[in-house]
Design a protein around this motif. Structure first.
Motif, PDB file in Angstrom:
ATOM      1  N   LEU A  13       0.833  -1.208   0.000  1.00 19.74           N
ATOM      2  CA  LEU A  13       0.000   0.000   0.000  1.00 19.74           C
ATOM      3  C   LEU A  13       0.865   1.255   0.000  1.00 19.74           C
ATOM      4  O   LEU A  13       0.613   2.194  -0.758  1.00 19.74           O
ATOM      5  CB  LEU A  13      -0.943  -0.004   1.207  1.00 19.74           C
ATOM      6  N   ARG A  14       1.897   1.266   0.824  1.00 24.47           N
ATOM      7  CA  ARG A  14       2.779   2.436   0.872  1.00 24.47           C
ATOM      8  C   ARG A  14       3.509   2.629  -0.460  1.00 24.47           C
ATOM      9  O   ARG A  14       3.702   3.758  -0.907  1.00 24.47           O
ATOM     10  CB  ARG A  14       3.748   2.329   2.034  1.00 24.47           C
ATOM     11  N   SER A  15       3.877   1.532  -1.104  1.00 32.39           N
ATOM     12  CA  SER A  15       4.558   1.661  -2.394  1.00 32.39           C
ATOM     13  C   SER A  15       3.636   2.221  -3.469  1.00 32.39           C
ATOM     14  O   SER A  15       4.097   2.730  -4.483  1.00 32.39           O
ATOM     15  CB  SER A  15       5.132   0.313  -2.840  1.00 32.39           C
ATOM     16  N   ARG A  16       2.337   2.167  -3.214  1.00 31.68           N
ATOM     17  CA  ARG A  16       1.345   2.701  -4.141  1.00 31.68           C
ATOM     18  C   ARG A  16       0.848   4.085  -3.722  1.00 31.68           C
ATOM     19  O   ARG A  16      -0.119   4.594  -4.269  1.00 31.68           O
ATOM     20  CB  ARG A  16       0.179   1.727  -4.266  1.00 31.68           C
ATOM     21  N   GLY A  17       1.504   4.683  -2.734  1.00 35.59           N
ATOM     22  CA  GLY A  17       1.189   6.053  -2.367  1.00 35.59           C
ATOM     23  C   GLY A  17       0.385   6.238  -1.104  1.00 35.59           C
ATOM     24  O   GLY A  17       0.058   7.370  -0.739  1.00 35.59           O
ATOM     25  N   PHE A  18       0.029   5.163  -0.408  1.00 35.52           N
ATOM     26  CA  PHE A  18      -0.687   5.304   0.855  1.00 35.52           C
ATOM     27  C   PHE A  18       0.278   5.824   1.918  1.00 35.52           C
ATOM     28  O   PHE A  18       1.459   5.486   1.913  1.00 35.52           O
ATOM     29  CB  PHE A  18      -1.264   3.955   1.307  1.00 35.52           C
ATOM     30  N   SER A  19      -0.237   6.647   2.805  1.00 30.33           N
ATOM     31  CA  SER A  19       0.598   7.184   3.869  1.00 30.33           C
ATOM     32  C   SER A  19       0.851   6.107   4.925  1.00 30.33           C
ATOM     33  O   SER A  19       0.204   5.057   4.924  1.00 30.33           O
ATOM     34  CB  SER A  19      -0.077   8.392   4.520  1.00 30.33           C
ATOM     35  N   ALA A  66     -14.948  13.101  -8.017  1.00 26.25           N
ATOM     36  CA  ALA A  66     -14.922  12.385  -6.735  1.00 26.25           C
ATOM     37  C   ALA A  66     -14.983  10.881  -6.960  1.00 26.25           C
ATOM     38  O   ALA A  66     -14.280  10.119  -6.289  1.00 26.25           O
ATOM     39  CB  ALA A  66     -16.076  12.841  -5.844  1.00 26.25           C
ATOM     40  N   ALA A  67     -15.807  10.460  -7.908  1.00 27.04           N
ATOM     41  CA  ALA A  67     -15.903   9.029  -8.200  1.00 27.04           C
ATOM     42  C   ALA A  67     -14.579   8.498  -8.742  1.00 27.04           C
ATOM     43  O   ALA A  67     -14.137   7.416  -8.350  1.00 27.04           O
ATOM     44  CB  ALA A  67     -17.036   8.768  -9.197  1.00 27.04           C
ATOM     45  N   ARG A  68     -13.924   9.255  -9.597  1.00 32.85           N
ATOM     46  CA  ARG A  68     -12.637   8.827 -10.172  1.00 32.85           C
ATOM     47  C   ARG A  68     -11.577   8.689  -9.082  1.00 32.85           C
ATOM     48  O   ARG A  68     -10.833   7.721  -9.045  1.00 32.85           O
ATOM     49  CB  ARG A  68     -12.175   9.831 -11.235  1.00 32.85           C
ATOM     50  N   GLU A  69     -11.534   9.652  -8.167  1.00 28.70           N
ATOM     51  CA  GLU A  69     -10.555   9.582  -7.080  1.00 28.70           C
ATOM     52  C   GLU A  69     -10.818   8.370  -6.188  1.00 28.70           C
ATOM     53  O   GLU A  69      -9.893   7.646  -5.825  1.00 28.70           O
ATOM     54  CB  GLU A  69     -10.586  10.863  -6.254  1.00 28.70           C
ATOM     55  N   GLY A  70     -12.076   8.141  -5.835  1.00 26.08           N
ATOM     56  CA  GLY A  70     -12.424   6.984  -5.019  1.00 26.08           C
ATOM     57  C   GLY A  70     -12.111   5.685  -5.735  1.00 26.08           C
ATOM     58  O   GLY A  70     -11.569   4.748  -5.155  1.00 26.08           O
ATOM     59  N   TYR A  71     -12.454   5.636  -7.003  1.00 28.27           N
ATOM     60  CA  TYR A  71     -12.198   4.448  -7.815  1.00 28.27           C
ATOM     61  C   TYR A  71     -10.696   4.176  -7.895  1.00 28.27           C
ATOM     62  O   TYR A  71     -10.255   3.035  -7.692  1.00 28.27           O
ATOM     63  CB  TYR A  71     -12.790   4.667  -9.207  1.00 28.27           C
ATOM     64  N   ASP A  72      -9.921   5.202  -8.161  1.00 29.38           N
ATOM     65  CA  ASP A  72      -8.469   5.029  -8.266  1.00 29.38           C
ATOM     66  C   ASP A  72      -7.873   4.507  -6.956  1.00 29.38           C
ATOM     67  O   ASP A  72      -7.007   3.626  -6.977  1.00 29.38           O
ATOM     68  CB  ASP A  72      -7.794   6.341  -8.656  1.00 29.38           C
ATOM     69  N   ASP A  73      -8.327   5.038  -5.829  1.00 34.35           N
ATOM     70  CA  ASP A  73      -7.814   4.579  -4.535  1.00 34.35           C
ATOM     71  C   ASP A  73      -8.177   3.123  -4.267  1.00 34.35           C
ATOM     72  O   ASP A  73      -7.351   2.338  -3.791  1.00 34.35           O
ATOM     73  CB  ASP A  73      -8.333   5.469  -3.401  1.00 34.35           C
ATOM     74  N   VAL A  74      -9.399   2.746  -4.590  1.00 35.92           N
ATOM     75  CA  VAL A  74      -9.831   1.362  -4.375  1.00 35.92           C
ATOM     76  C   VAL A  74      -9.029   0.410  -5.261  1.00 35.92           C
ATOM     77  O   VAL A  74      -8.619  -0.667  -4.824  1.00 35.92           O
ATOM     78  CB  VAL A  74     -11.350   1.213  -4.615  1.00 35.92           C
ATOM     79  N   VAL A  75      -8.791   0.814  -6.487  1.00 36.83           N
ATOM     80  CA  VAL A  75      -8.010  -0.028  -7.395  1.00 36.83           C
ATOM     81  C   VAL A  75      -6.600  -0.252  -6.850  1.00 36.83           C
ATOM     82  O   VAL A  75      -6.043  -1.351  -6.964  1.00 36.83           O
ATOM     83  CB  VAL A  75      -7.990   0.566  -8.825  1.00 36.83           C
ATOM     84  N   LEU A  76      -6.023   0.762  -6.216  1.00 39.29           N
ATOM     85  CA  LEU A  76      -4.702   0.598  -5.617  1.00 39.29           C
ATOM     86  C   LEU A  76      -4.707  -0.466  -4.527  1.00 39.29           C
ATOM     87  O   LEU A  76      -3.769  -1.267  -4.425  1.00 39.29           O
ATOM     88  CB  LEU A  76      -4.207   1.933  -5.047  1.00 39.29           C
ATOM     89  N   VAL A  77      -5.759  -0.497  -3.714  1.00 34.23           N
ATOM     90  CA  VAL A  77      -5.861  -1.519  -2.665  1.00 34.23           C
ATOM     91  C   VAL A  77      -6.013  -2.890  -3.308  1.00 34.23           C
ATOM     92  O   VAL A  77      -5.361  -3.856  -2.895  1.00 34.23           O
ATOM     93  CB  VAL A  77      -7.034  -1.232  -1.703  1.00 34.23           C
ATOM     94  N   ILE A  78      -6.858  -2.993  -4.327  1.00 36.44           N
ATOM     95  CA  ILE A  78      -7.054  -4.274  -5.009  1.00 36.44           C
ATOM     96  C   ILE A  78      -5.740  -4.774  -5.596  1.00 36.44           C
ATOM     97  O   ILE A  78      -5.383  -5.947  -5.432  1.00 36.44           O
ATOM     98  CB  ILE A  78      -8.138  -4.140  -6.099  1.00 36.44           C
TER      99      ILE A  78
END
Length: 91
Positions: A13-19, A66-78
C-alpha cells in the motif's frame, strides 16, 4: 491475517502512495489496522471489489471527479492485495 502478511500488505500500500497511517493517495479512504487484522486477504479483496462497483454506480451522485478519485484509490488496494496473494502463491 498473520503479521508477516499484514506487513507485506502495508508495504504494498505504501509503495502505491498510501501514507504510513493508511490514508489513500486521493484521500478518499483511510485504512486502519482493522482492515488487515480482522479480515483475511480474500475478505479485503471482496470488500474492495464491492466498494469499486458501488463507486462506479455512484458517479451521478458524487460527481465524476470524486468518483474517479475513489475508484483510483480502491483499485490501488485491489492491486496491493493481488500482489501479496501472488507472492504467497509462489512461496
Amino acid at each position: 491475517m498473520s503479521l508477516s502478511i499484514r506487513e507485506e500488505l502495508w508495504n504494498e500500500l505504501r509503495s502505491r502512495g498510501f501514507s504510513h497511517d493508511g490514508e489513500s493517495p486521493n484521500g478518499t479512504m483511510g485504512l486502519t489496522d482493522s482492515y488487515s487484522t480482522g479480515a483475511d486477504l480474500a475478505e479485503l479483496l471482496e470488500l474492495m471489489v464491492a466498494r469499486r462497483e458501488k463507486i462506479f454506480r455512484s458517479v451521478d451522485v458524487v460527481g465524476q471527479d470524486a468518483a474517479r478519485e475513489g475508484y483510483d484509490d480502491v483499485v490501488l488496494v485491489i492491486e496491493a492485495v493481488k500482489a501479496v496473494i501472488g507472492r504467497l502463491s509462489l512461496a
